[in-house]
Motif scaffolding. Structure first.
Motif, short mmCIF file in Angstrom:
data_model
loop_
_atom_site.label_atom_id
_atom_site.label_comp_id
_atom_site.label_asym_id
_atom_site.label_seq_id
_atom_site.Cartn_x
_atom_site.Cartn_y
_atom_site.Cartn_z
N ASP A 1 17.70 -0.42 9.12
CA ASP A 1 17.82 -0.22 7.68
C ASP A 1 18.58 -1.37 7.03
O ASP A 1 18.18 -1.88 5.99
N TRP A 2 19.68 -1.79 7.64
CA TRP A 2 20.44 -2.92 7.09
C TRP A 2 19.59 -4.18 7.06
O TRP A 2 19.61 -4.93 6.10
N ASN B 1 16.97 -3.86 4.23
CA ASN B 1 17.36 -3.54 2.85
C ASN B 1 18.61 -4.21 2.31
O ASN B 1 18.81 -4.23 1.10
N GLN B 2 19.46 -4.73 3.15
CA GLN B 2 20.72 -5.31 2.70
C GLN B 2 20.61 -6.81 2.51
O GLN B 2 19.81 -7.47 3.18
N ARG C 1 10.98 -9.89 5.02
CA ARG C 1 11.04 -9.19 3.72
C ARG C 1 10.40 -10.03 2.63
O ARG C 1 9.69 -9.51 1.76
#
Length: 92
Positions: A6-7, A10-11, A87
């Motif tokens: 997730d990091w 999305n981060q 991404r």
């Protein structure tokens, strides 16, 4: 490992790097083990073929460099970079 994925997805780069490096350091996780588990999670995701290929290639390069004793800090940054690039590939 789901939190790490997730990091990565999305981060921002600096936040993901810090959280992953801190988790590995504080909990004693080896980055090679994290990569192994991430590979399983990534291959189960529904990603465009080119993005999946680039992710797996980048992750395997990080794993290869770790096997030859490169610094975990540098390779953590490389891992975050691989996902940052992925991404950007998925953003229209």
């Amino acid at each position: 490992m789901v939190a790490i994925l997730d990091w990565l997805l999305n981060q921002p780069f600096s936040d993901a790097y810090k959280q992953i490096y801190d988790m590995c350091t504080l909990k004693g996780y080896a980055l090679a083990d994290v990569l192994h588990d991430l590979t399983t999670l990534v291959t189960a995701m529904d990603l465009p073929p080119g993005v999946l290929a680039d992710l797996l290639d980048g992750m395997s390069n990080v794993e290869h460099r770790l096997a030859f004793g490169t610094d975990d800090k540098i390779q953590t940054g490389s891992l975050v970079g691989v996902f940052t690039r992925a991404r950007h590939q998925m953003t229209p």
